[in-house]
Write an enzyme that holds these catalytic residues in place. Sequence first.
Site, short mmCIF file in Angstrom:
data_model
loop_
_atom_site.label_atom_id
_atom_site.label_comp_id
_atom_site.label_asym_id
_atom_site.label_seq_id
_atom_site.Cartn_x
_atom_site.Cartn_y
_atom_site.Cartn_z
N GLU A 51 0.82 -1.21 0.00
CA GLU A 51 0.00 0.00 0.00
C GLU A 51 0.86 1.26 0.00
OE1 GLU A 51 -2.92 -2.99 1.49
OE2 GLU A 51 -1.14 -2.28 2.54
N THR A 52 0.34 2.28 -0.63
CA THR A 52 0.89 3.64 -0.61
C THR A 52 -0.26 4.56 -0.23
OG1 THR A 52 2.54 3.16 -2.32
CG2 THR A 52 1.94 5.46 -2.00
#
Length: 282
Positions: A51-52
Amino acid sequence: MRHGTTKFSFQQVDVFSSRALLGNPLAVVIGADSLTASEMAAFASWTNLSETTFLLQPKSADADYRVRIFTPVAELPFAGHPTLGSCHVWLSSGGRPKSGDIIQECEVGLIRIRRDNERLSFEAPELRRSGPVELDTLTRAIEGLRLTSDVIVDANWVDNGPGWLAVLLRSRADVLALRPDFAVLSGLRVGVVAPWDPIKDGRDADFEVRAFTAAGFEDPVTGSLNAGIAQWLIGNGIAPSSYIASQGTVLGRKGRVHVKQAENQVWIGGDVTTCIEGVVTV
């Protein structure tokens, strides 16, 4: 889409570990309000982390900040390690909550976060889906995990946004021995959990967890899955109201998820360690 014209403050942090490189990494872009959704998605694809996140000004008057969460292929309404990691970065960048609890706004709604010294904990959101897993879905999950029926204790939907289902096994050894067939699991988000044996496994944790994503990889340490599992296990008397989950062992990590039920609410806590600070051009 602009091409490399704007600079943003950036951090990469390790979540659910007090030591760098032993938890789950998260990339965080700060003050990203000018980015479009397609630009966020492109950057998240480029980082290639599970995830970002992108820190934004809140839309809700009750929230302290807003976050958008992207995997390399899609946006998520909620995720656990991005919640704690994003909050850590928001605080380290000078964020100050309006009241005692920090309020994060994301697609699933408002998430409460508490500080206990350096450790952050988020209030587990309500399950969007719970109860027994349908036979055809469970059969595919069992086949994909290459499990035999003698090691399975139970299974349940524990979906608080990403779509997790969870399978309870008899022992930590059974969990660590799994070598899943991701082709069979494709499209499913499957978590697996089992209790530690204090004599065989020690007392550093109480449960072992593994998370197999719909995209075909194992996630090192997973807040949303642990939140759903905690609501299931505590609610059914399988786990005590306070426990520690270990995750990431097979991947060479040493994630620790601190679970606590207080006032009928489940809180998911963990340490966050900053690894990279700088500026990114998007």
